[in-house]
Design a protein around this motif. Structure first.
Motif, PDB file in Angstrom:
ATOM      1  N   ASN A  16       0.820  -1.214   0.000  1.00 45.24           N
ATOM      2  CA  ASN A  16       0.000   0.000   0.000  1.00 45.24           C
ATOM      3  C   ASN A  16       0.852   1.262   0.000  1.00 45.24           C
ATOM      4  O   ASN A  16       0.528   2.236  -0.684  1.00 45.24           O
ATOM      5  CB  ASN A  16      -0.969  -0.011   1.189  1.00 45.24           C
ATOM      6  N   GLN A  17       1.946   1.255   0.741  1.00 48.27           N
ATOM      7  CA  GLN A  17       2.853   2.401   0.715  1.00 48.27           C
ATOM      8  C   GLN A  17       3.451   2.579  -0.675  1.00 48.27           C
ATOM      9  O   GLN A  17       3.506   3.692  -1.196  1.00 48.27           O
ATOM     10  CB  GLN A  17       3.975   2.226   1.739  1.00 48.27           C
ATOM     11  N   ASN A  20       0.808   3.878  -3.118  1.00 50.73           N
ATOM     12  CA  ASN A  20       0.472   5.279  -2.888  1.00 50.73           C
ATOM     13  C   ASN A  20       1.568   6.223  -3.345  1.00 50.73           C
ATOM     14  O   ASN A  20       1.298   7.348  -3.734  1.00 50.73           O
ATOM     15  CB  ASN A  20       0.126   5.515  -1.418  1.00 50.73           C
ATOM     16  N   ARG A  21       2.815   5.778  -3.308  1.00 57.85           N
ATOM     17  CA  ARG A  21       3.917   6.622  -3.799  1.00 57.85           C
ATOM     18  C   ARG A  21       4.010   6.628  -5.313  1.00 57.85           C
ATOM     19  O   ARG A  21       4.551   7.551  -5.899  1.00 57.85           O
ATOM     20  CB  ARG A  21       5.248   6.151  -3.215  1.00 57.85           C
ATOM     21  N   ARG A  85       1.947   9.983   5.511  1.00 57.60           N
ATOM     22  CA  ARG A  85       2.393   8.587   5.501  1.00 57.60           C
ATOM     23  C   ARG A  85       1.942   7.846   6.755  1.00 57.60           C
ATOM     24  O   ARG A  85       1.513   6.694   6.703  1.00 57.60           O
ATOM     25  CB  ARG A  85       3.909   8.521   5.366  1.00 57.60           C
ATOM     26  N   ARG A  86       2.036   8.526   7.878  1.00 60.61           N
ATOM     27  CA  ARG A  86       1.619   7.917   9.145  1.00 60.61           C
ATOM     28  C   ARG A  86       0.124   7.619   9.137  1.00 60.61           C
ATOM     29  O   ARG A  86      -0.307   6.548   9.543  1.00 60.61           O
ATOM     30  CB  ARG A  86       1.981   8.860  10.291  1.00 60.61           C
ATOM     31  N   LEU A  89      -0.650   4.612   6.865  1.00 60.71           N
ATOM     32  CA  LEU A  89      -0.344   3.339   7.518  1.00 60.71           C
ATOM     33  C   LEU A  89      -1.405   2.976   8.548  1.00 60.71           C
ATOM     34  O   LEU A  89      -1.832   1.822   8.634  1.00 60.71           O
ATOM     35  CB  LEU A  89       1.025   3.393   8.189  1.00 60.71           C
TER      36      LEU A  89
END
Length: 182
Positions: A16-17, A20-21, A85-86, A89
């Motif tokens: 997912n990170q 998203n980037r 980002r936090r 997550l």
């Protein structure tokens, strides 16, 4: 070529990170969320400066008086990416906690052949022909074989006895994907 492995929550969070980037739509949304508030704030401060200076006639002094309001800009520009980002997550982690997700997490076997990629887990089997694979991406020891714009088969490097075997798997995957065999 076949690989067997366990998909963990960390693997899904990493996907997912990564997504998203690298998603153009998400990146645009991120940039708009990052810079539009700054532009709006600068416009508000400019209007305040204009009207406050109109009465005083000392533009530099008025600007210096507004410096505390302007300090918001660098603080926000530095804070927002970290907070975004936090929050991402936490959201993904929360969504993964809403159910058992037994089809996503746990044991998986991925096999590639010249015609398709097949993923097997404890709930069933999915096969996708190579012309249905959108792209192949790799980051931090995880291969993401996109079967649509928003979903991918995740294959961790730890599924292989050594990094060389993982690289062979990636090379073969890219070759099959490039051929687009139906």
């Amino acid at each position: 070529m076949t690989a067997e492995f366990e998909i963990t929550k960390q693997d899904l969070l990493a996907f997912n990170q990564f997504h998203n980037r690298h998603s153009p739509t998400v990146r645009l949304q991120f940039l708009l969320s990052w810079f539009l508030p700054v532009v709006a704030w600068l416009l508000v401060v400019s209007v305040i400066w204009y009207f406050a200076d109109k009465e005083r006639g000392t533009p530099l002094r008025t600007l210096l008086d507004l410096l505390p309001l302007l300090s918001f800009v660098p603080i926000y520009l530095l804070y927002f990416p970290w907070a975004y980002r936090r929050k991402l997550l936490k959201l993904v982690d929360g969504m993964l906690g809403e159910g058992r997700n037994s089809a996503l997490l746990g044991w998986h076997r991925v096999a590639i052949s010249p015609t398709e990629i097949t993923e097997v887990n404890s709930h069933g089997q999915t096969s996708v022909r190579w012309n249905g694979v959108e792209r192949v991406a790799v980051e931090n020891g995880l291969a993401f074989i996109y079967t649509s714009a928003i979903s991918a088969i995740i294959v961790p490097e730890r599924a292989f006895p050594d990094p060389i075997e993982f690289e062979k798997f990636l090379r073969q995957t890219r070759e099959y994907k490039g051929n687009g065999t139906s």
